[in-house]
Design a protein around this motif. Sequence first.
Motif, short mmCIF file in Angstrom:
data_model
loop_
_atom_site.label_atom_id
_atom_site.label_comp_id
_atom_site.label_asym_id
_atom_site.label_seq_id
_atom_site.Cartn_x
_atom_site.Cartn_y
_atom_site.Cartn_z
N PHE A 126 0.82 -1.21 0.00
CA PHE A 126 0.00 0.00 0.00
C PHE A 126 0.86 1.28 0.00
N PHE B 54 1.40 2.33 10.62
CA PHE B 54 0.43 2.17 9.52
C PHE B 54 -0.75 1.39 10.10
N GLN C 145 -15.74 6.76 6.53
CA GLN C 145 -14.91 7.95 6.33
C GLN C 145 -14.62 8.64 7.67
N VAL D 207 -11.97 6.76 9.52
CA VAL D 207 -10.65 7.02 8.93
C VAL D 207 -10.11 8.36 9.47
N GLU E 236 -7.29 8.51 12.40
CA GLU E 236 -6.12 8.75 11.53
C GLU E 236 -5.61 7.43 10.94
N ASN F 13 -4.64 4.60 8.03
CA ASN F 13 -3.92 4.62 6.74
C ASN F 13 -4.60 3.76 5.69
N ALA F 14 -5.43 2.82 6.13
CA ALA F 14 -6.16 1.94 5.21
C ALA F 14 -7.37 1.42 5.97
N VAL G 275 -8.52 6.18 1.24
CA VAL G 275 -7.41 5.29 1.66
C VAL G 275 -7.65 3.91 1.05
N SER H 41 -8.39 -2.48 -3.13
CA SER H 41 -6.94 -2.22 -3.23
C SER H 41 -6.10 -3.41 -2.83
#
Length: 345
Positions: free
Chosen positions: A49, A115, A135, A138, A142, A144-145, A181, A206
Amino acid sequence: MADRKNDHIRICQTQNVESNAELFAKMNFVPEALPELHFSEINTKQEFFGQTFDLPILITAMTGGVEKGQEINETLALAAEKFNIPMGLGSQKMMIKEPKFKKLFDIRKTAPKLFIIGNLGAVSLNYGISLEDIQRLVDDLELNAFALHLNALQECIQPEGERNFANLLQKIEIIAKTLPVPLLIKEVGSGLSPSTFQKLVNAGVSGIDVGGKGGTSWGYIEGLRANKEGERLGDLFRNWGLPTDESLIACAKVKKDFQYNVPLVATGGMRNGLHVAKAVAVGATMVGVGLPLFRAAVSPLKGETPLESVERELSFFKKSLSITMFCSGAKMLSDLSSRIVRESL
Ligand SMILES: Cc1cc2nc3c(=O)[nH]c(=O)nc-3n(C[C@H](O)[C@H](O)[C@H](O)COP(=O)(O)O)c2cc1C
């Protein structure tokens, strides 16, 4: 929900909760008696990632929805940051329902550079959880994915299970295309078939964690929490699914055939660096580890802190991976695939 999470912690801490599969039993590395390397040259770095990690290992999503979960998450976060590997949080559904539970998952201050991968059950998308909720997680944590887990078997056996899995792919697609992300989709112990892998890739996710059989069995664990009928079901389905190695190999083949550019994660029963090396050799970018690190955090050896215990376990993975690479003459992770011998699975 806190009762359920407490049950999970107690059961995973004290009982044998794994399914049966001899992972990678028919695969071995060709030993290299003359590695022509210094051990210190072994390079276990891996890209995932968009970031470079020191090991192809991630601490997979584990429970966080109870007071005890906060301590566990903080311990795992400190260890993950020290080893420069990513960490998944357990499902944050509780936090969406009641923002006061944020503190159970809020590990950013503990590990500023870590991460962090958030987590929810994909089925929650059919029970009121929205893209906006994800959202918000996230932003607030904070992250990252973000990972959405697929756990059909668990929901079937769980007394309070959510079983409406209709039209989830379409919802996953919208999230994959909108979330800023990376979105990881993970099975939690039944493995992914190549056709489902393909559907998810086409939906634009992803990364994919095949989450196969051979490690923690969530069908079995839910059976232990259920009534007599649930217990029978849990026993019956304890070994349901595709083993992690088979699922990984089958999905890696599709990935190669169609030249998909998505990282594969192999989770489920990965217990040492030899497993990690074999998984990477057959196509995993990262390997997820759950139960051994959970147990290290909740049941450290006498005289050890939980953090020392988790670090000891991660060191074992790291050393056994490096030894495997050295003794098969693989300087980099990318060299491993040419050093493995497979009998047919
Ligand atoms: C105590 C515990 C709690 C877990 N909670 C979650 C969770 O909230 N979300 C999730 O996606 N997976 C969860 N898992 C599943 C793991 O992420 C992983 O898929 C599974 O345990 C298989 O890996 P293992 O054999 O190394 O334990 C949990 C696992 C454990 C041991």
